[in-house]
Design a protein around this motif. Structure first.
Motif, PDB file in Angstrom:
ATOM      1  N   ASP A   1       7.538   9.556  11.156  1.00  0.00           N
ATOM      2  CA  ASP A   1       6.247   9.439  11.829  1.00  0.00           C
ATOM      3  C   ASP A   1       5.309   8.499  11.072  1.00  0.00           C
ATOM      4  N   GLU A   2       5.338   8.557   9.755  1.00  0.00           N
ATOM      5  CA  GLU A   2       4.511   7.644   8.967  1.00  0.00           C
ATOM      6  C   GLU A   2       4.958   6.200   9.155  1.00  0.00           C
ATOM      7  N   ALA A   3       6.268   5.999   9.214  1.00  0.00           N
ATOM      8  CA  ALA A   3       6.792   4.644   9.436  1.00  0.00           C
ATOM      9  C   ALA A   3       6.346   4.103  10.789  1.00  0.00           C
ATOM     10  N   ILE A   4       6.379   4.944  11.801  1.00  0.00           N
ATOM     11  CA  ILE A   4       5.938   4.521  13.135  1.00  0.00           C
ATOM     12  C   ILE A   4       4.451   4.156  13.115  1.00  0.00           C
ATOM     13  N   ALA A   5       3.639   4.948  12.424  1.00  0.00           N
ATOM     14  CA  ALA A   5       2.207   4.660  12.326  1.00  0.00           C
ATOM     15  C   ALA A   5       1.962   3.319  11.643  1.00  0.00           C
ATOM     16  N   LEU A   6       2.707   3.029  10.608  1.00  0.00           N
ATOM     17  CA  LEU A   6       2.578   1.748   9.907  1.00  0.00           C
ATOM     18  C   LEU A   6       3.028   0.593  10.793  1.00  0.00           C
TER      19      LEU A   6
ATOM     20  N   GLY B   1       3.800   9.643  -1.493  1.00  0.00           N
ATOM     21  CA  GLY B   1       2.749   9.025  -0.701  1.00  0.00           C
ATOM     22  C   GLY B   1       2.553   9.616   0.675  1.00  0.00           C
ATOM     23  N   ALA B   2       2.924  10.868   0.895  1.00  0.00           N
ATOM     24  CA  ALA B   2       2.779  11.485   2.220  1.00  0.00           C
ATOM     25  C   ALA B   2       1.327  11.447   2.680  1.00  0.00           C
ATOM     26  N   PHE B   3       1.110  11.098   3.964  1.00  0.00           N
ATOM     27  CA  PHE B   3      -0.272  11.018   4.436  1.00  0.00           C
ATOM     28  C   PHE B   3      -0.498  11.599   5.830  1.00  0.00           C
ATOM     29  N   LEU B   4       0.538  11.912   6.580  1.00  0.00           N
ATOM     30  CA  LEU B   4       0.343  12.527   7.890  1.00  0.00           C
ATOM     31  C   LEU B   4       0.503  14.050   7.847  1.00  0.00           C
ATOM     32  N   ARG B   5       1.360  14.523   6.964  1.00  0.00           N
ATOM     33  CA  ARG B   5       1.576  15.958   6.803  1.00  0.00           C
ATOM     34  C   ARG B   5       1.595  16.262   5.311  1.00  0.00           C
TER      35      ARG B   5
ATOM     36  N   PHE C   1       0.832  -1.200   0.000  1.00  0.00           N
ATOM     37  CA  PHE C   1       0.000   0.000   0.000  1.00  0.00           C
ATOM     38  C   PHE C   1       0.869   1.254   0.000  1.00  0.00           C
ATOM     39  N   VAL C   2       0.354   2.296  -0.652  1.00  0.00           N
ATOM     40  CA  VAL C   2       0.932   3.639  -0.570  1.00  0.00           C
ATOM     41  C   VAL C   2      -0.178   4.605  -0.194  1.00  0.00           C
ATOM     42  N   MET C   3       0.200   5.786   0.220  1.00  0.00           N
ATOM     43  CA  MET C   3      -0.706   6.897   0.528  1.00  0.00           C
ATOM     44  C   MET C   3      -1.358   6.822   1.908  1.00  0.00           C
ATOM     45  N   GLY C   4      -1.063   5.800   2.713  1.00  0.00           N
ATOM     46  CA  GLY C   4      -1.685   5.762   4.024  1.00  0.00           C
ATOM     47  C   GLY C   4      -1.543   4.430   4.723  1.00  0.00           C
ATOM     48  N   VAL C   5      -2.147   4.331   5.899  1.00  0.00           N
ATOM     49  CA  VAL C   5      -2.156   3.099   6.684  1.00  0.00           C
ATOM     50  C   VAL C   5      -3.381   2.283   6.274  1.00  0.00           C
ATOM     51  N   PRO C   6      -3.210   1.028   5.889  1.00  0.00           N
ATOM     52  CA  PRO C   6      -4.380   0.206   5.553  1.00  0.00           C
ATOM     53  C   PRO C   6      -5.317   0.099   6.762  1.00  0.00           C
ATOM     54  N   PRO C   7      -6.626   0.118   6.531  1.00  0.00           N
ATOM     55  CA  PRO C   7      -7.573  -0.031   7.641  1.00  0.00           C
ATOM     56  C   PRO C   7      -7.355  -1.337   8.399  1.00  0.00           C
ATOM     57  N   GLY C   8      -7.802  -1.350   9.666  1.00  0.00           N
ATOM     58  CA  GLY C   8      -7.602  -2.522  10.505  1.00  0.00           C
ATOM     59  C   GLY C   8      -8.167  -3.798   9.929  1.00  0.00           C
ATOM     60  N   TRP C   9      -9.350  -3.699   9.293  1.00  0.00           N
ATOM     61  CA  TRP C   9      -9.957  -4.912   8.736  1.00  0.00           C
ATOM     62  C   TRP C   9      -9.120  -5.488   7.596  1.00  0.00           C
ATOM     63  N   VAL C  10      -8.393  -4.619   6.887  1.00  0.00           N
ATOM     64  CA  VAL C  10      -7.515  -5.078   5.812  1.00  0.00           C
ATOM     65  C   VAL C  10      -6.329  -5.845   6.395  1.00  0.00           C
ATOM     66  N   ILE C  11      -5.724  -5.266   7.431  1.00  0.00           N
ATOM     67  CA  ILE C  11      -4.578  -5.911   8.064  1.00  0.00           C
ATOM     68  C   ILE C  11      -4.981  -7.255   8.658  1.00  0.00           C
ATOM     69  N   GLU C  12      -6.119  -7.286   9.328  1.00  0.00           N
ATOM     70  CA  GLU C  12      -6.587  -8.541   9.919  1.00  0.00           C
ATOM     71  C   GLU C  12      -6.898  -9.581   8.841  1.00  0.00           C
TER      72      GLU C  12
END
Length: 361
Positions: free
Chosen positions: A163-168, A188-192, A135-146
């Motif tokens: 910060d994006e790496a930590i979120a992922l 693919g920046a998504f936090l700032r 994925f690019v552009m953000g953190v996949p939703p929880g249901w996707v990861i599960e």
């Protein structure tokens, strides 16, 4: 041995080399399969495919390679429009009308949907079960990861900042691509905002390595064995290479795009949103120069991407590179036209030469 890393062990690869995923028709199953068959991880950018096409894509890749491959999707970003008012549409079409007419194109008609629904794309991908879903552009939703973990699918996320790496990492992805601002194509920046997320690969990779638990893949400005060796020295478990694979014979790059990559113009790239409405790095051409003064007025993705899509397609068919989105990273001038397997072999040989040379010093 430099090829034995957490990345290769986790994904079952012979080499810690990932082919960057391309969108807009630049990805091909032939390229992805060639990289996977050569020992790396081939990738296919599927964000423009319908759910049915994603199922067909995975089936075709399975026919072409018995090795792991990745399917890549874009995480939707908040605030991006799904419709457009007629008056606003006319304002944006008027800006592009001279180019449309030069290429013999009519005004575009508003589609029922600008892009396939992300949720339906992911459901199709999970059902098809590629070995890797990125994925690019953000953190996949929880249901996707599960859903991926339940099916044994490895998840790869892309970060442009620490910060994006930590979120992922906290979300539970298996691998993080640290994509420096040197990289070609969409940022693919998504936090700032992108302008606050332009961290070069050399600065980004070691900070991400120190901040997360997962294997880290270095991306951005890597086109030969020197970049691979440097990435490993920075602590990365592998590399992701885009533009050098885009120049390979199996990619979907048009003749004009290939000429640009092989020309002195490839030494200069620019960040622009005039083609898609999202910021991306590419080689400067006539369209970029003409539209840059209007960049602040360009509508957001996916509207601008839809508006320029017929221009890009007609330009490719007519071999008019001045109207193409010539995506390329800052090491594009190092890319060479050749089969993908030859590029992989060259990367291995060059990396080993660099490492041996350093040991002799």
């Amino acid at each position: 041995m430099w090829t034995d890393t957490r990345l290769t062990r986790q994904l079952g690869l012979r080499l810690p080399i990932v082919q960057g995923p391309f969108g807009g028709g630049l990805s091909t199953t032939g390229l992805a399969a060639a990289v996977s068959n050569a020992g790396g991880l081939g990738s296919f950018g599927a964000h423009f495919l319908t759910p049915a096409q994603i199922g067909e894509l995975v089936a075709e890749l399975r026919r072409l390679t018995p090795h792991p491959f990745a399917v890549n999707l874009w995480v939707p970003q908040a605030g991006e429009p799904s419709t457009i008012e007629p008056a606003e549409l006319e304002r944006h079409v008027a800006r592009l009308r001279p180019v449309l007419r030069q290429l013999g194109l009519p005004d575009p008609e508003v589609p029922s949907a600008f892009t396939p629904r992300f949720e339906e794309q992911v459901e199709a991908a999970l059902e098809a079960r590629p070995q890797v879903l990125s994925f690019v552009m953000g953190v996949p939703p929880g249901w996707v990861i599960e859903g991926a973990k339940t099916r044994g699918i490895a998840l790869v996320g892309t970060a442009t900042t620490v910060d994006e790496a930590i979120a992922l990492d906290q979300a539970g992805v298996d691998v993080i691509v640290a994509s420096g601002s040197d990289a070609g194509g969409h940022r693919g920046a998504f936090l700032r905002p992108v302008r606050e997320s332009l961290v070069g690969t050399l600065s980004l990779v070691p900070q991400v390595v120190d901040a997360v638990r997962t294997p880290v893949v270095s991306a951005g400005g890597i086109a030969d064995g020197r970049g691979v060796a440097a990435s490993l020295a920075l602590g990365a478990d592998g590399v992701q290479i885009g533009t050098a694979f885009l120049a390979c014979e199996e990619s979907g790059a048009s003749a004009g795009h290939r000429r640009a990559l092989a020309s002195p113009a490839a030494r200069t790239t620019v960040l622009t949103r005039v083609f898609s409405g999202r910021v991306a790095r590419g080689i400067i051409n006539g369209f970029v120069e003409a539209m840059t003064p209007h960049e602040a007025d360009v509508p957001a993705y996916p509207v601008q991407n839809w508006l320029t899509q017929p221009i890009r397609r007609a330009a490719a068919a007519a071999d008019r590179e001045d109207y193409l989105s010539l995506w390329a990273g800052q090491s594009a001038a190092l890319a060479k036209p050749r089969p993908a397997a030859d590029l992989v072999a060259a990367l291995v040989e060059q990396t080993e030469q660099v490492i041996l040379g350093l040991m002799k010093r």
